[in-house]
Structure formats: C-alpha cells, structure tokens
Design a protein around this motif. Structure first.
Motif, PDB file in Angstrom:
ATOM      1  N   GLU A  59     -67.630 -33.082  12.642  1.00  0.00           N
ATOM      2  CA  GLU A  59     -67.470 -33.599  14.001  1.00  0.00           C
ATOM      3  C   GLU A  59     -66.077 -34.201  14.190  1.00  0.00           C
ATOM      4  O   GLU A  59     -65.452 -34.022  15.242  1.00  0.00           O
ATOM      5  N   ALA A  60     -65.584 -34.916  13.184  1.00  0.00           N
ATOM      6  CA  ALA A  60     -64.244 -35.492  13.270  1.00  0.00           C
ATOM      7  C   ALA A  60     -63.198 -34.383  13.368  1.00  0.00           C
ATOM      8  O   ALA A  60     -62.210 -34.508  14.104  1.00  0.00           O
ATOM      9  N   GLY A  61     -63.422 -33.294  12.655  1.00  0.00           N
ATOM     10  CA  GLY A  61     -62.508 -32.158  12.716  1.00  0.00           C
ATOM     11  C   GLY A  61     -62.429 -31.559  14.111  1.00  0.00           C
ATOM     12  O   GLY A  61     -61.357 -31.163  14.570  1.00  0.00           O
ATOM     13  N   LYS A  62     -63.561 -31.486  14.793  1.00  0.00           N
ATOM     14  CA  LYS A  62     -63.569 -30.971  16.166  1.00  0.00           C
ATOM     15  C   LYS A  62     -62.720 -31.855  17.078  1.00  0.00           C
ATOM     16  O   LYS A  62     -61.927 -31.360  17.886  1.00  0.00           O
ATOM     17  N   LEU A  63     -62.899 -33.162  16.960  1.00  0.00           N
ATOM     18  CA  LEU A  63     -62.134 -34.094  17.781  1.00  0.00           C
ATOM     19  C   LEU A  63     -60.653 -34.012  17.437  1.00  0.00           C
ATOM     20  O   LEU A  63     -59.792 -33.947  18.320  1.00  0.00           O
ATOM     21  N   HIS A  64     -60.359 -34.000  16.162  1.00  0.00           N
ATOM     22  CA  HIS A  64     -58.974 -33.967  15.704  1.00  0.00           C
ATOM     23  C   HIS A  64     -58.255 -32.714  16.185  1.00  0.00           C
ATOM     24  O   HIS A  64     -57.089 -32.776  16.596  1.00  0.00           O
ATOM     25  N   SER A  65     -58.930 -31.584  16.167  1.00  0.00           N
ATOM     26  CA  SER A  65     -58.277 -30.325  16.536  1.00  0.00           C
ATOM     27  C   SER A  65     -57.833 -30.310  17.991  1.00  0.00           C
ATOM     28  O   SER A  65     -56.963 -29.532  18.363  1.00  0.00           O
ATOM     29  N   HIS A  66     -58.407 -31.181  18.815  1.00  0.00           N
ATOM     30  CA  HIS A  66     -58.011 -31.240  20.215  1.00  0.00           C
ATOM     31  C   HIS A  66     -57.052 -32.398  20.489  1.00  0.00           C
ATOM     32  O   HIS A  66     -56.623 -32.580  21.627  1.00  0.00           O
ATOM     33  N   SER A  67     -56.738 -33.150  19.469  1.00  0.00           N
ATOM     34  CA  SER A  67     -55.818 -34.283  19.625  1.00  0.00           C
ATOM     35  C   SER A  67     -54.424 -33.937  19.114  1.00  0.00           C
ATOM     36  O   SER A  67     -53.424 -34.232  19.751  1.00  0.00           O
ATOM     37  N   VAL A  68     -54.373 -33.362  17.935  1.00  0.00           N
ATOM     38  CA  VAL A  68     -53.107 -32.972  17.309  1.00  0.00           C
ATOM     39  C   VAL A  68     -53.346 -31.654  16.587  1.00  0.00           C
ATOM     40  O   VAL A  68     -54.477 -31.285  16.302  1.00  0.00           O
ATOM     41  N   SER A  69     -52.265 -30.973  16.273  1.00  0.00           N
ATOM     42  CA  SER A  69     -52.456 -29.704  15.571  1.00  0.00           C
ATOM     43  C   SER A  69     -52.553 -29.947  14.070  1.00  0.00           C
ATOM     44  O   SER A  69     -53.561 -29.659  13.458  1.00  0.00           O
ATOM     45  N   CYS A  70     -51.512 -30.486  13.477  1.00  0.00           N
ATOM     46  CA  CYS A  70     -51.547 -30.822  12.050  1.00  0.00           C
ATOM     47  C   CYS A  70     -50.305 -31.620  11.707  1.00  0.00           C
ATOM     48  O   CYS A  70     -49.359 -31.671  12.483  1.00  0.00           O
ATOM     49  N   ALA A  71     -50.326 -32.207  10.549  1.00  0.00           N
ATOM     50  CA  ALA A  71     -49.129 -32.895  10.070  1.00  0.00           C
ATOM     51  C   ALA A  71     -48.062 -31.847   9.795  1.00  0.00           C
ATOM     52  O   ALA A  71     -48.358 -30.745   9.316  1.00  0.00           O
ATOM     53  N   THR A  72     -46.823 -32.172  10.090  1.00  0.00           N
ATOM     54  CA  THR A  72     -45.746 -31.211   9.850  1.00  0.00           C
ATOM     55  C   THR A  72     -45.641 -30.890   8.371  1.00  0.00           C
ATOM     56  O   THR A  72     -46.064 -31.662   7.505  1.00  0.00           O
ATOM     57  N   ASN A  73     -45.058 -29.742   8.093  1.00  0.00           N
ATOM     58  CA  ASN A  73     -44.986 -29.235   6.729  1.00  0.00           C
ATOM     59  C   ASN A  73     -44.304 -30.216   5.780  1.00  0.00           C
ATOM     60  O   ASN A  73     -44.795 -30.470   4.680  1.00  0.00           O
ATOM     61  N   PHE A  74     -43.162 -30.780   6.182  1.00  0.00           N
ATOM     62  CA  PHE A  74     -42.451 -31.660   5.266  1.00  0.00           C
ATOM     63  C   PHE A  74     -43.250 -32.932   4.965  1.00  0.00           C
ATOM     64  O   PHE A  74     -43.181 -33.473   3.862  1.00  0.00           O
ATOM     65  N   VAL A  75     -44.054 -33.396   5.924  1.00  0.00           N
ATOM     66  CA  VAL A  75     -44.881 -34.575   5.691  1.00  0.00           C
ATOM     67  C   VAL A  75     -46.007 -34.234   4.719  1.00  0.00           C
ATOM     68  O   VAL A  75     -46.331 -35.030   3.826  1.00  0.00           O
TER      69      VAL A  75
END
Length: 183
Positions: A59-75
């Motif tokens: 459920e957290a993944g569903k919410l997260h996917s609509h908030s941000v895409s992902c942490a940038t590669n270098f991070v």
C-alpha cells in the motif's frame, strides 16, 4: 500499528539502540522508518526506507509511486556506498558528537546552566526564559546563535541547540550567549 522513526539509530552514545519491532509481539505491528540523512550525513538527498508487513509495504508503494518517481541514481549509489564502506566513519562521527555533547554540558555547567545529557542524536535542550520564542529571537539577533524554541517540541521554557558543529564554534556560541546575558 505503530510507526517507529529510527533515523538516529546509529547516533546513540551511552545506550544501545533497540528497534521497537524487535520487542516481543511488535514485529507485525510496527512500521519502522529510517534513512540516510543523519548517520551518513546525506541530509536533503531524500533517501530512506521502511520495514513493515508485506501488505503495508504494498500500500505504501502505491502511494509513493504517485508522489515521487525514485531517488536519483547518484543518491542510490551513495546509499550503497554508505551501507558498505562507512562503518568506521559513522563511529568516528558518533564519537565526535558525544565529545561535543560533553563539551556543551561542561560549558553550560560553568555558567550555572544545568542540562540533561541525551543518549543520542546531536541536539540539546537548554533551559531558557519562560518565553522560549522570544529568547530564541534574542539569541539570533543579539548573539548570532540559532536555536529552536522548545515549544516546537512540547518543551516550553527550553531551546533546542544542535551540536553538529565544531567544538570551536560551539565554544564561540556559548561565549556569545554569555556576553549578551542570555545565559
């Protein structure tokens, strides 16, 4: 269910960190959140994680996917490096924070200010005037020392200071507070 913010787990001094989820009967009832900002000095990079039941994580993944895409590669790469190759650096940082905490306890004691000694993080609550907001404003305006009013932490009459600065800067801050009759 309980949400346990364990962001300071690596910055504990005279005690051992115990994860709430490790206590008897709490594993399935606890959402543990953590990140890289404190222990690995990656503030602002917004890399964190959580541990919870599969259902909650989904459920957290569903919410997260609509908030941000992902942490940038270098991070993400910095996070891997932090986890794999910084144990001694984290220990060195934690020890430096403990030394700075102890320095401040001594400096405040020299000026008759009794403070509680914390077991972790890098903040100290110091007793100030009843109007902690006004005291903090005076500290920044008159002594150029930034503090956060204790009222923000349900501790009116106190100010929170950070000791994530050099010992020299901490001594200077206390000297400025004293010189401006704030301690």
């Amino acid at each position: 269910a309980v949400i346990s913010d364990e962001i300071y787990e690596r910055i504990v001094y005279d005690a051992e960190h115990v994860s709430l989820a490790s206590l008897d009967g709490m594993a399935d009832r606890t959402v543990t959140i953590n990140g890289f900002s404190k222990a690995y000095s990656m503030t602002g990079w917004r890399l964190g994680y959580l541990h919870a039941s599969d259902e909650f994580v989904g459920e957290a993944g569903k919410l997260h996917s609509h908030s941000v895409s992902c942490a940038t590669n270098f991070v993400q790469r910095a996070g891997i490096e932090a986890l794999e190759n910084t144990e001694s650096a984290v220990e060195e940082m934690r020890d430096a924070f403990a030394d700075r905490r102890d320095l401040l306890v001594d400096l405040f004691d020299e000026h008759g200010v009794d403070v509680d000694v914390g077991d972790g993080a890098f903040y100290m609550m110091i007793p100030v005037a009843d109007d902690d907001q006004a005291w903090c404003e005076a500290a920044i305006e008159e002594a150029s020392v930034a503090c956060v009013p204790g009222g923000a932490f349900n501790a009116p009459g106190y100010a929170r200071i950070s000791y994530a600065a050099s010992a020299e800067r901490l001594r200077e801050a206390v000297d400025r507070l004293v010189a401006n009759d704030l301690l």
